[in-house]
Design a protein around this motif. Structure first.
Motif, PDB file in Angstrom:
ATOM      1  N   UNK A 419      51.856  31.841  26.078  1.00  0.00           N
ATOM      2  CA  UNK A 419      51.272  32.858  26.944  1.00  0.00           C
ATOM      3  C   UNK A 419      50.290  33.759  26.221  1.00  0.00           C
ATOM      4  N   UNK A 420      50.106  33.533  24.924  1.00  0.00           N
ATOM      5  CA  UNK A 420      49.118  34.277  24.139  1.00  0.00           C
ATOM      6  C   UNK A 420      47.909  33.385  23.877  1.00  0.00           C
ATOM      7  N   UNK A 421      46.710  33.929  23.839  1.00  0.00           N
ATOM      8  CA  UNK A 421      45.534  33.121  23.534  1.00  0.00           C
ATOM      9  C   UNK A 421      45.626  32.446  22.162  1.00  0.00           C
ATOM     10  N   UNK A 422      44.975  31.333  22.049  1.00  0.00           N
ATOM     11  CA  UNK A 422      44.892  30.579  20.794  1.00  0.00           C
ATOM     12  C   UNK A 422      43.420  30.321  20.493  1.00  0.00           C
ATOM     13  N   UNK A 423      43.041  30.471  19.230  1.00  0.00           N
ATOM     14  CA  UNK A 423      41.660  30.225  18.823  1.00  0.00           C
ATOM     15  C   UNK A 423      41.613  29.456  17.516  1.00  0.00           C
ATOM     16  N   UNK A 424      40.677  28.530  17.441  1.00  0.00           N
ATOM     17  CA  UNK A 424      40.338  27.825  16.202  1.00  0.00           C
ATOM     18  C   UNK A 424      38.826  27.930  16.091  1.00  0.00           C
ATOM     19  N   UNK A 425      38.334  28.722  15.148  1.00  0.00           N
ATOM     20  CA  UNK A 425      36.890  28.945  15.105  1.00  0.00           C
ATOM     21  C   UNK A 425      36.410  29.334  13.717  1.00  0.00           C
ATOM     22  N   UNK A 426      35.089  29.160  13.521  1.00  0.00           N
ATOM     23  CA  UNK A 426      34.514  29.535  12.242  1.00  0.00           C
ATOM     24  C   UNK A 426      33.051  29.157  12.136  1.00  0.00           C
ATOM     25  N   UNK A 427      32.348  29.755  11.180  1.00  0.00           N
ATOM     26  CA  UNK A 427      30.945  29.427  10.920  1.00  0.00           C
ATOM     27  C   UNK A 427      30.826  28.274   9.938  1.00  0.00           C
ATOM     28  N   UNK A 428      29.754  27.500  10.063  1.00  0.00           N
ATOM     29  CA  UNK A 428      29.450  26.454   9.090  1.00  0.00           C
ATOM     30  C   UNK A 428      28.254  26.939   8.286  1.00  0.00           C
ATOM     31  N   UNK A 429      28.508  27.441   7.103  1.00  0.00           N
ATOM     32  CA  UNK A 429      27.439  27.999   6.273  1.00  0.00           C
ATOM     33  C   UNK A 429      26.975  27.037   5.197  1.00  0.00           C
ATOM     34  N   UNK A 430      27.380  25.783   5.308  1.00  0.00           N
ATOM     35  CA  UNK A 430      27.007  24.801   4.301  1.00  0.00           C
ATOM     36  C   UNK A 430      28.033  24.739   3.189  1.00  0.00           C
ATOM     37  N   UNK A 431      27.978  23.656   2.415  1.00  0.00           N
ATOM     38  CA  UNK A 431      28.933  23.433   1.331  1.00  0.00           C
ATOM     39  C   UNK A 431      28.237  23.686  -0.003  1.00  0.00           C
ATOM     40  N   UNK A 432      28.644  24.758  -0.652  1.00  0.00           N
ATOM     41  CA  UNK A 432      28.014  25.162  -1.897  1.00  0.00           C
ATOM     42  C   UNK A 432      29.077  25.535  -2.930  1.00  0.00           C
ATOM     43  N   UNK A 433      28.689  25.494  -4.196  1.00  0.00           N
ATOM     44  CA  UNK A 433      29.556  25.906  -5.281  1.00  0.00           C
ATOM     45  C   UNK A 433      28.780  26.894  -6.152  1.00  0.00           C
ATOM     46  N   UNK A 434      29.118  28.174  -6.099  1.00  0.00           N
ATOM     47  CA  UNK A 434      30.148  28.756  -5.244  1.00  0.00           C
ATOM     48  C   UNK A 434      29.689  28.862  -3.791  1.00  0.00           C
ATOM     49  N   UNK A 435      30.638  29.038  -2.894  1.00  0.00           N
ATOM     50  CA  UNK A 435      30.364  29.157  -1.476  1.00  0.00           C
ATOM     51  C   UNK A 435      29.595  30.453  -1.184  1.00  0.00           C
ATOM     52  N   UNK A 436      28.712  30.400  -0.175  1.00  0.00           N
ATOM     53  CA  UNK A 436      27.938  31.583   0.187  1.00  0.00           C
ATOM     54  C   UNK A 436      28.831  32.717   0.683  1.00  0.00           C
ATOM     55  N   UNK A 437      29.964  32.351   1.271  1.00  0.00           N
ATOM     56  CA  UNK A 437      30.921  33.339   1.752  1.00  0.00           C
ATOM     57  C   UNK A 437      32.008  33.568   0.713  1.00  0.00           C
ATOM     58  N   UNK A 438      32.699  34.691   0.845  1.00  0.00           N
ATOM     59  CA  UNK A 438      33.898  34.947   0.062  1.00  0.00           C
ATOM     60  C   UNK A 438      34.974  35.503   0.990  1.00  0.00           C
ATOM     61  N   UNK A 439      36.226  35.316   0.604  1.00  0.00           N
ATOM     62  CA  UNK A 439      37.356  35.852   1.365  1.00  0.00           C
ATOM     63  C   UNK A 439      37.799  37.181   0.777  1.00  0.00           C
ATOM     64  N   UNK A 440      38.297  38.053   1.633  1.00  0.00           N
ATOM     65  CA  UNK A 440      38.819  39.329   1.163  1.00  0.00           C
ATOM     66  C   UNK A 440      39.645  39.982   2.275  1.00  0.00           C
ATOM     67  N   UNK A 441      40.492  40.903   1.870  1.00  0.00           N
ATOM     68  CA  UNK A 441      41.144  41.817   2.806  1.00  0.00           C
ATOM     69  C   UNK A 441      40.773  43.229   2.389  1.00  0.00           C
ATOM     70  N   UNK A 442      40.382  44.052   3.335  1.00  0.00           N
ATOM     71  CA  UNK A 442      40.011  45.443   3.056  1.00  0.00           C
ATOM     72  C   UNK A 442      40.864  46.362   3.932  1.00  0.00           C
ATOM     73  N   UNK A 443      41.595  47.263   3.294  1.00  0.00           N
ATOM     74  CA  UNK A 443      42.411  48.255   3.994  1.00  0.00           C
ATOM     75  C   UNK A 443      42.091  49.632   3.424  1.00  0.00           C
ATOM     76  N   UNK A 444      41.641  50.522   4.281  1.00  0.00           N
ATOM     77  CA  UNK A 444      41.326  51.876   3.853  1.00  0.00           C
ATOM     78  C   UNK A 444      41.017  52.734   5.056  1.00  0.00           C
ATOM     79  N   UNK A 445      40.695  53.974   4.859  1.00  0.00           N
ATOM     80  CA  UNK A 445      40.386  54.855   5.984  1.00  0.00           C
ATOM     81  C   UNK A 445      39.253  54.300   6.847  1.00  0.00           C
TER      82      UNK A 445
END
Length: 930
Positions: A419-445
């Motif tokens: 009963x909750x929505x489900x999503x599978x999604x993402x951008x395709x920015x190409x395959x590079x080493x290192x990748x153009x994107x990076x992962x992170x979590x940001x928590x602050x004010x």
């Protein structure tokens, strides 16, 4: 052959080596120092700090971003990687799980999702903490990295400290890449990284489209901040804190010798004395980075000169009236059979064909030439020379063939098991080493988010999740670019602006580089020059009705790439986004052309972003128009490049549709400003067909939706949606030639098995139905040419091919995305073949081509043509179909399709089996809401 040892690697440190087009020298003592030097200043601890905000995903949020989070490597790590294949920690630990989904998805269940993805919950469990650090000794921010993927979890007690930590973590993970792209954005890559042809091509591509001065870059920041009030001022504070974090890492890494080794290999640092500097980052660097991202992924439209050339070719072939009709049928600007993201009948008129076009400035036949970009060249390859464009325009311009590769599958809670929505999604920015994107979590004010950001622009999460919602994007490609014909006066560098002869503005960038003997590149230099007008940079020269003109390209995001930062700030703000309407309001502040998707525990939503200019009445956005006030964008301010834009309500948007799919397909009915190729067969159909079946059955789960995505990712679009119709024309009973009959049998077997390009078993590097795949790969270009070229003639066939390539199979190196790029089947004549073949078969076709082409419309003649080309294709060997390249030997079918992480630094990774899916991807299902 003797086995290599670490001592061999030490000996080779003094030897010039090849790394991404650069010559390198170093010393044994530096290598040893690099091996002993810490790569970060992290100190292991037993527990993570408490997350600053709640997590409402209930452990059901996951993500993945290959090859790995760590995109920095010391000199020693680079040499060990190149010599022995060893990988720095977390450099490729997400590549294996990502690749393995291609064979593992059939058995996927919800509890196995994190076998192929990361747990994207907020925070780090105590047992999974790998390290913690207080960057630069600050007490107001902590960076914790997890054991599995090394993702930084940044928790700040002050806003400044939070953003400082984000900058510091970005530099830890992507400093070299960030430096590369701030130079790309300024047209300075060759001076920074060497004159290899690939470097020349990259800097030329972006400098032609965004030839900014330092003052232009600063003005973007000033303008974006001024327009946004309090949020703008907060953004500037965030950017300055982020920059301080980057520069603090540079200051710490430089004397500590744990900076990226590429700085030594490109001569910016001395391996022995450690002399040389790594320049601090400044605010204009971020704008230069943003201009690269916007040009690559968020600038739809353009290509008006190419459109004009193909229209002229059609009119020359068939006459003006019939030729225009033929051209329109190939353009498919509002095709009734196109797959739609908004399928509930919503209409969003934009850029429709006017009944009586006004102001068109079509070139005189044979008069178009591309504007030269490069001059004063000494040494190096002449990659930037001007060339004639009498048949097709130069592909280096912003054309309608955009890089579009991302996808989204979103199902509302009314059709899921929970009963909750489900999503599978993402951008395709190409395959590079290192990748153009990076992962992170940001928590602050005022910030609470986890996900992916472009390196160097990670002061906010750009695609990811908040406390109780996730969002993602696909490239939309709607038209925000127009071409103007400016009439020249006095000489070639003056033009009429509102009746006044006005001098063009000349901007230029001089580059020089040292020799790189290892890859054969000599020392050299050149200067890039762009002539700018108030209507944008000059791209072509031509005559129109005998008058000399310059064709300029004007896009609404030109001089405004920094504006979108406000929207991303809003998406990260838990006090702003509390539901789908808030999400849409945030996306409205993003001027890049993207499709945005949203899911929380109760709702789904969609919004199409971009500053869509309101064009003058009668202007056809498909073709060049005269640079005169009557044909300018409404409300256009030439000095600021601002205009009147269509209101948010006129952009395709929706809340709680039963499901959404997007694979860079058409957004909605009457939204006509689309790239070429959005017709009856499109890559989006692969998602539409699968998700529609899931929704009809009900009870959709995360694993079921992931399976649908993965199944589509292995599908050959031609084989699934076009080949059955081709075989229907052929009719196996009519095939008397043994070779052709055998080929037909193999193709039918493949279609019956699912028409996928998949390995016989995981790691086999051999395709099931390999011969059928080889035959279709060989047959498609042959059948398209035999089907269309006789009727169209060479000039029109080639001109339409310049608008839309005929093929983009996984192994095709000639398509817009190139070889080993993963993404495939975005650009091709799938729809043309489908509509033409159905017409020959006598089947109903909405929006048909203006003429029948296969066999000139005769079924028997069409059959003979198809059988003849099929026989020709079947006779081609694997070595002929897959001729080999710098990655693969001739005839290696699996390798020809394989995905390569293209090196943007010194670390290399192994190939993975082909799959057609986003680079960064989320799988989410929220269990509750604030």
């Amino acid at each position: 052959m003797p086995r290599r040892t670490p001592h061999d690697a030490l000996d080779e440190v003094r030897t010039p080596r090849r790394m991404n087009g650069f010559l390198k020298t170093a010393s044994v003592c530096v290598l040893i120092a690099g091996l002993l030097s810490p790569f970060s200043q992290a100190v292991a601890v037993d527990a993570a700090p408490k997350a600053a905000a709640g997590d409402y995903c209930g452990g059901q949020c996951s993500d993945i971003l290959p090859p790995g989070e760590n995109g920095n490597a010391t000199l020693a790590q680079i040499l060990l990687n190149q010599g022995f294949g060893t990988q720095p920690s977390h450099a490729e630990d997400q590549l294996g799980p990502y690749a393995n989904l291609a064979k593992g998805y059939p058995a996927l269940t919800d509890d196995k999702i994190n076998t192929f993805f990361n747990d994207a919950s907020f925070g780090v469990p105590a047992g999974q903490v790998a390290s913690t650090e207080k960057p630069a000794g600050r007490g107001d921010v902590t960076i914790v990295r997890d054991k599995k993927s090394g993702v930084p979890h940044i928790t700040g007690t002050t806003r400044y400290g939070t953003e400082f930590g984000a900058g510091y973590a970005a530099a830890e993970d992507r400093l070299w890449l960030m430096d590369v792209f701030r130079h790309v954005g300024r047209g300075q890559l060759t001076s920074f990284a060497g004159g290899a042809p690939a470097n020349q091509g990259l800097e030329q591509q972006f400098y032609r489209n965004a030839p900014y001065t330092e003052a232009d870059l600063q003005a973007q920041i000033d303008s974006a901040v001024a327009k946004a009030g309090d949020r703008g001022r907060q953004t500037l504070d965030d950017v300055n804190a982020y920059l301080a974090g980057i520069n603090a890492y540079i200051d710490a890494a430089d004397p500590g010798r744990y900076f990226p080794g590429e700085y030594v290999l490109t001569g910016h640092k001395d391996a022995i004395t450690n002399s040389g500097t790594i320049d601090h980052f400044k605010v204009t660097d971020l704008v230069a980075l943003a201009s690269v991202v916007g040009s690559l992924f968020g600038s739809g439209g353009g290509g008006e000169v190419n459109n004009a050339l193909s229209l002229l070719a059609a009119q020359a072939k068939y006459g003006v009236q019939e030729g225009t009709k033929v051209w329109e049928s190939f353009r498919e600007r509002n095709d009734p059979e196109a797959v739609l993201t908004l399928h509930d009948g919503q209409s969003f008129p934009y850029a429709a064909k006017p009944a009586s076009p006004k102001g068109q400035a079509l070139p005189d036949a044979g008069s178009v030439t591309a504007e030269p970009l490069v001059y004063d060249r000494t040494g190096g390859a002449a990659t930037g020379a001007a060339k004639s464009a009498t048949g097709t325009a130069q592909k280096s311009t912003l054309s309608s063939a955009r890089r579009g590769m991302s996808n989204a599958l979103v199902v509302s809670g009314a059709h899921t098991a929970s009963g909750h929505p489900v999503a599978v999604f993402g951008p395709q920015t190409g395959y590079f080493a290192p990748q153009l994107l990076l992962l992170q979590e940001i928590q602050g004010p005022g910030i609470s988010a986890r996900g992916a950001s472009f390196a160097g622009l990670s002061m906010y999460v750009e695609l990811g999740r908040g406390q109780d919602y996730s969002w993602s994007a696909t490239t939309s490609g709607q038209d925000i670019i127009d071409t103007y014909a400016v009439e020249l006066c006095q000489d070639d560098h003056h033009y009429l602006f509102h009746g006044v002869c006005t001098a063009m503005d000349q901007v230029q960038q001089a580059n020089s580089w040292k020799p790189t003997v290892a890859d054969g590149t000599a020392a050299g230099s050149y200067t890039m020059r762009v002539w700018r007008t108030k209507y944008g940079p000059v791209q072509y020269r031509a005559t129109v009705g005998g008058k000399k003109v310059a064709y300029t390209t004007l896009r609404s995001s030109y001089l405004h790439e920094a504006d979108s930062i406000i929207g991303f700030q809003m998406l990260n703000d838990p006090d702003f986004v509390k539901g789908p309407a808030d999400f849409q309001k945030a996306a409205q502040h993003i001027n890049f052309t993207f499709n945005w998707f949203y899911a929380d525990s109760q709702h789904t939503a969609y919004y199409n972003s971009g500053d869509n200019p309101v064009r003058a009445s009668g202007v056809d956005a498909e073709f060049p128009v005269w640079a005169q006030p009557a044909y300018e964008w409404q409300g256009w301010d030439a000095a600021a490049n601002t205009a009147t834009y269509t209101p948010a309500s006129a952009h395709p948007n929706s809340i709680d549709q039963d499901y959404y799919i997007s694979w860079n397909n058409k957004q909605a009915e009457d939204y006509a400003a689309a790239p070429w190729g959005e017709g009856s067969v499109h890559r989006g159909n692969l998602l539409e067909d699968r998700v529609k079946k899931l929704v009809a059955a009900g009870g959709v789960t995360r694993s079921a939706l992931t399976k649908a995505m993965a199944d589509a990712a292995l599908a050959d679009l031609r084989a699934e949606d076009v080949l059955p119709k081709l075989l229907k024309v052929i009719d196996s009973s009519a095939v008397t030639d043994p070779a052709a009959a055998a080929a037909v049998a193999k193709l039918r077997t493949w279609v019956a098995a699912g028409a996928q390009r998949t390995e016989t078993s995981a790691g086999s590097k051999t395709y099931a139905n390999a011969d059928a795949i080889r035959i279709l790969d060989a047959w498609w270009p042959l059948l398209v040419k035999a089907e269309f070229q006789p009727g169209m003639g060479d000039d029109l066939y080639n001109a339409v091919g310049a608008n839309l390539p005929i093929d983009e199979a996984p192994s095709a190196g000639h398509g817009p995305t190139g070889s080993h790029a993963g993404s495939a089947f975005q650009y091709g004549w799938w729809s043309y073949v489908d509509k033409d073949i159905r017409s020959v078969l006598g089947e109903s076709v909405q929006g048909p081509l203006a003429r029948a082409y296969c066999g000139n419309g005769d079924l028997n003649a069409c059959r003979d043509s198809l059988i003849g080309t099929l026989k020709q294709a079947a006779a081609l060997t694997a070595a002929q179909v897959y001729p080999g390249d710098d990655q693969c030997s001739a005839g290696d079918q699996w390798c020809a399709d394989s995905i390569v992480q293209r090196a943007l630094g010194g670390i290399k990774h192994g190939k993975i089996s082909w799959q057609n899916r986003p680079t960064f991807q989320q799988v989410v299902e929220y269990t509750s809401h604030r």
